[in-house]
Design a protein around this motif. Structure first.
Motif, PDB file in Angstrom:
ATOM      1  N   GLU A  94      28.601  46.208 -74.615  1.00  0.00           N
ATOM      2  CA  GLU A  94      28.651  46.123 -73.154  1.00  0.00           C
ATOM      3  C   GLU A  94      28.529  47.483 -72.475  1.00  0.00           C
ATOM      4  O   GLU A  94      28.001  47.581 -71.359  1.00  0.00           O
ATOM      5  N   SER A  95      29.007  48.521 -73.123  1.00  0.00           N
ATOM      6  CA  SER A  95      29.089  49.833 -72.476  1.00  0.00           C
ATOM      7  C   SER A  95      27.760  50.304 -71.902  1.00  0.00           C
ATOM      8  O   SER A  95      27.700  50.834 -70.792  1.00  0.00           O
ATOM      9  N   GLY A  96      26.702  50.112 -72.667  1.00  0.00           N
ATOM     10  CA  GLY A  96      25.391  50.550 -72.191  1.00  0.00           C
ATOM     11  C   GLY A  96      24.914  49.818 -70.964  1.00  0.00           C
ATOM     12  O   GLY A  96      24.083  50.344 -70.199  1.00  0.00           O
ATOM     13  N   GLN A  97      25.439  48.625 -70.725  1.00  0.00           N
ATOM     14  CA  GLN A  97      25.030  47.837 -69.560  1.00  0.00           C
ATOM     15  C   GLN A  97      25.741  48.282 -68.286  1.00  0.00           C
ATOM     16  O   GLN A  97      25.384  47.841 -67.190  1.00  0.00           O
ATOM     17  N   LEU A  98      26.747  49.133 -68.436  1.00  0.00           N
ATOM     18  CA  LEU A  98      27.583  49.502 -67.297  1.00  0.00           C
ATOM     19  C   LEU A  98      27.321  50.914 -66.784  1.00  0.00           C
ATOM     20  O   LEU A  98      27.954  51.355 -65.817  1.00  0.00           O
ATOM     21  N   LEU A  99      26.402  51.616 -67.411  1.00  0.00           N
ATOM     22  CA  LEU A  99      26.150  53.010 -67.038  1.00  0.00           C
ATOM     23  C   LEU A  99      25.714  53.151 -65.589  1.00  0.00           C
ATOM     24  O   LEU A  99      26.097  54.101 -64.900  1.00  0.00           O
ATOM     25  N   SER A 100      24.917  52.196 -65.105  1.00  0.00           N
ATOM     26  CA  SER A 100      24.345  52.329 -63.762  1.00  0.00           C
ATOM     27  C   SER A 100      25.387  52.214 -62.664  1.00  0.00           C
ATOM     28  O   SER A 100      25.160  52.689 -61.543  1.00  0.00           O
ATOM     29  N   ILE A 101      26.535  51.590 -62.950  1.00  0.00           N
ATOM     30  CA  ILE A 101      27.547  51.440 -61.899  1.00  0.00           C
ATOM     31  C   ILE A 101      28.794  52.285 -62.142  1.00  0.00           C
ATOM     32  O   ILE A 101      29.706  52.301 -61.319  1.00  0.00           O
ATOM     33  N   TRP A 102      28.835  53.007 -63.262  1.00  0.00           N
ATOM     34  CA  TRP A 102      30.012  53.793 -63.610  1.00  0.00           C
ATOM     35  C   TRP A 102      30.352  54.810 -62.526  1.00  0.00           C
ATOM     36  O   TRP A 102      31.490  54.890 -62.067  1.00  0.00           O
ATOM     37  N   ARG A 103      29.367  55.588 -62.089  1.00  0.00           N
ATOM     38  CA  ARG A 103      29.642  56.639 -61.119  1.00  0.00           C
ATOM     39  C   ARG A 103      29.904  56.090 -59.719  1.00  0.00           C
ATOM     40  O   ARG A 103      30.557  56.751 -58.906  1.00  0.00           O
ATOM     41  N   GLN A 104      29.426  54.882 -59.422  1.00  0.00           N
ATOM     42  CA  GLN A 104      29.658  54.290 -58.105  1.00  0.00           C
ATOM     43  C   GLN A 104      30.969  53.514 -58.042  1.00  0.00           C
ATOM     44  O   GLN A 104      31.657  53.508 -57.019  1.00  0.00           O
ATOM     45  N   SER A 105      31.318  52.843 -59.135  1.00  0.00           N
ATOM     46  CA  SER A 105      32.493  51.968 -59.105  1.00  0.00           C
ATOM     47  C   SER A 105      33.193  51.962 -60.459  1.00  0.00           C
ATOM     48  O   SER A 105      33.170  50.955 -61.185  1.00  0.00           O
ATOM     49  N   PRO A 106      33.830  53.079 -60.827  1.00  0.00           N
ATOM     50  CA  PRO A 106      34.463  53.145 -62.151  1.00  0.00           C
ATOM     51  C   PRO A 106      35.576  52.125 -62.360  1.00  0.00           C
ATOM     52  O   PRO A 106      35.769  51.633 -63.476  1.00  0.00           O
ATOM     53  N   LEU A 107      36.320  51.787 -61.310  1.00  0.00           N
ATOM     54  CA  LEU A 107      37.401  50.813 -61.486  1.00  0.00           C
ATOM     55  C   LEU A 107      36.841  49.425 -61.794  1.00  0.00           C
ATOM     56  O   LEU A 107      37.431  48.665 -62.574  1.00  0.00           O
ATOM     57  N   ARG A 108      35.722  49.112 -61.207  1.00  0.00           N
ATOM     58  CA  ARG A 108      35.057  47.843 -61.517  1.00  0.00           C
ATOM     59  C   ARG A 108      34.611  47.829 -62.982  1.00  0.00           C
ATOM     60  O   ARG A 108      34.736  46.811 -63.671  1.00  0.00           O
ATOM     61  N   VAL A 109      34.117  48.965 -63.461  1.00  0.00           N
ATOM     62  CA  VAL A 109      33.700  49.055 -64.857  1.00  0.00           C
ATOM     63  C   VAL A 109      34.896  48.899 -65.790  1.00  0.00           C
ATOM     64  O   VAL A 109      34.827  48.179 -66.787  1.00  0.00           O
ATOM     65  N   LEU A 110      35.995  49.548 -65.472  1.00  0.00           N
ATOM     66  CA  LEU A 110      37.185  49.433 -66.322  1.00  0.00           C
ATOM     67  C   LEU A 110      37.682  47.991 -66.374  1.00  0.00           C
ATOM     68  O   LEU A 110      38.071  47.498 -67.447  1.00  0.00           O
ATOM     69  N   ALA A 111      37.670  47.306 -65.241  1.00  0.00           N
ATOM     70  CA  ALA A 111      38.078  45.900 -65.215  1.00  0.00           C
ATOM     71  C   ALA A 111      37.144  45.055 -66.083  1.00  0.00           C
ATOM     72  O   ALA A 111      37.597  44.170 -66.833  1.00  0.00           O
ATOM     73  N   ARG A 112      35.858  45.350 -66.005  1.00  0.00           N
ATOM     74  CA  ARG A 112      34.880  44.630 -66.816  1.00  0.00           C
ATOM     75  C   ARG A 112      35.094  44.903 -68.301  1.00  0.00           C
ATOM     76  O   ARG A 112      35.030  43.985 -69.132  1.00  0.00           O
ATOM     77  N   LEU A 113      35.386  46.147 -68.644  1.00  0.00           N
ATOM     78  CA  LEU A 113      35.634  46.481 -70.044  1.00  0.00           C
ATOM     79  C   LEU A 113      36.824  45.692 -70.589  1.00  0.00           C
ATOM     80  O   LEU A 113      36.782  45.176 -71.713  1.00  0.00           O
ATOM     81  N   HIS A 114      37.876  45.589 -69.795  1.00  0.00           N
ATOM     82  CA  HIS A 114      39.032  44.839 -70.281  1.00  0.00           C
ATOM     83  C   HIS A 114      38.710  43.352 -70.408  1.00  0.00           C
ATOM     84  O   HIS A 114      39.125  42.693 -71.369  1.00  0.00           O
ATOM     85  N   LEU A 115      37.968  42.829 -69.469  1.00  0.00           N
ATOM     86  CA  LEU A 115      37.567  41.424 -69.531  1.00  0.00           C
ATOM     87  C   LEU A 115      36.759  41.155 -70.794  1.00  0.00           C
ATOM     88  O   LEU A 115      36.975  40.153 -71.499  1.00  0.00           O
ATOM     89  N   VAL A 116      35.832  42.061 -71.100  1.00  0.00           N
ATOM     90  CA  VAL A 116      34.998  41.909 -72.296  1.00  0.00           C
ATOM     91  C   VAL A 116      35.839  42.039 -73.561  1.00  0.00           C
ATOM     92  O   VAL A 116      35.677  41.275 -74.519  1.00  0.00           O
ATOM     93  N   ALA A 117      36.746  43.002 -73.582  1.00  0.00           N
ATOM     94  CA  ALA A 117      37.591  43.195 -74.762  1.00  0.00           C
ATOM     95  C   ALA A 117      38.466  41.969 -75.014  1.00  0.00           C
ATOM     96  O   ALA A 117      38.599  41.511 -76.154  1.00  0.00           O
ATOM     97  N   ALA A 118      39.055  41.436 -73.952  1.00  0.00           N
ATOM     98  CA  ALA A 118      39.953  40.283 -74.106  1.00  0.00           C
ATOM     99  C   ALA A 118      39.205  39.036 -74.532  1.00  0.00           C
ATOM    100  O   ALA A 118      39.747  38.186 -75.249  1.00  0.00           O
ATOM    101  N   GLY A 119      37.955  38.901 -74.104  1.00  0.00           N
ATOM    102  CA  GLY A 119      37.168  37.736 -74.483  1.00  0.00           C
ATOM    103  C   GLY A 119      37.819  36.459 -74.007  1.00  0.00           C
ATOM    104  O   GLY A 119      38.496  36.415 -72.979  1.00  0.00           O
TER     105      GLY A 119
END
Length: 280
Positions: A94-119
């Motif tokens: 998933e990480s590679g799919q989130l690069l484009s929004i990391w610098r604009q919305s890092p908190l959104r990316v972190l929330a997405r990472l946790h969602l993906v990890a939890a499955g």
């Protein structure tokens, strides 16, 4: 040019051992990017780095599986270790799919990472397990992070420090990529903002920062490999330095992260050599 007041990460570049770590990492990354195999088969190297990075991150979180076991498995739901490995693999993908929004919305990316990890938790909606996924923890919620036993900041402190971290990421910094990525990693470990998988998320965020900065644009230098190779004891000792907030402690954490990147480079260099010999 920014000042240290407006760019606090920049000041960290002068901490003990940091300049040397930054220089050593830059040289190591340049060497692997110059390997002849990278000109023709960089996608294969990136895929292998993601797999090995996931294995390393899972190992630090208590699921120390052999690489070939990670490679051959298809079912990651059998037990807690399997779920940890599956979470690490999903984060790597998933990480590679989130690069484009990391610098604009890092908190959104972190929330997405946790969602993906939890499955799929398997828990029904309305339960604590299901409702805690993809958002910072609330008062009264516990944290499942067996590797880290440092005192937990309160949810209010977590919210404030996450906002501060996000502001630094969005504003950008003149600090070297290694410095920024190390601080992101350390801060997320310190905060443990989610109820689970904080270590995996912190290391995935470090990877995103290193790739997104341009230091490792093809994602072939998995720091997670190096963190695992140096061992859990060294990882925790370096993290304690970060938590101390002293110049020596924070500098040692950044240097530890730098050494982890170099070990990741060594791993990918070995993959390049194997491909060149026709052994992989």
């Amino acid at each position: 040019m920014s000042t240290h007041a407006s760019d606090p990460l920049a000041a960290l570049g002068s901490l003990p051992g940091v300049a040397e770590a930054v220089d050593s990492v830059r040289k190591a990354v340049d060497r692997v990017y110059g390997h002849r195999v990278m000109r023709r088969r960089s996608n294969e190297i990136s895929s292998e780095a993601a797999l090995r990075g996931a294995r390393g991150s899972a190992a630090l979180s208590g699921a120390d599986w052999a690489l070939e076991e990670v490679r051959r498995r298809t079912d990651f739901s059998a037990d807690a270790e399997a779920r940890t490995v599956g979470a690490a693999l999903r984060l790597g993908a998933e990480s590679g799919q989130l690069l484009s929004i990391w610098r604009q919305s890092p908190l959104r990316v972190l929330a997405r990472l946790h969602l993906v990890a939890a499955g799929d938790t398997g828990a029904p909606a309305g339960t604590g397990v299901a409702d805690s996924v993809g958002r910072p923890r609330l008062d009264g919620e516990t944290v499942d992070e067996p590797l880290i036993d440092a005192p937990l900041p309160t949810p209010a402190e977590v919210a404030g420090r996450l906002d501060g971290l996000a502001e630094l990421i969005v504003a950008g910094s003149e600090a070297p990529a290694l410095v920024t990525a190390s601080v992101i990693h350390g801060e997320l470990l310190a905060l443990r903002p989610f109820t689970s998988y904080n270590g995996l998320v912190a290391r995935a965020a470090e990877r995103i920062a290193l790739v997104g900065s341009g230091l490792d644009p093809k994602a072939i230098c998995p720091a997670e490999v190096g963190h695992a190779e140096q061992g859990r004891a060294a990882y925790l000792a370096a993290f304690e330095g970060y938590l101390s907030g002293t110049p020596q402690g924070v500098g040692a954490w950044i240097a530890h992260c730098g050494r982890s990147v170099e070990l990741g480079v060594r791993e990918s260099t070995a993959v390049c050599e194997a491909l060149q010999r026709g052994a992989a």
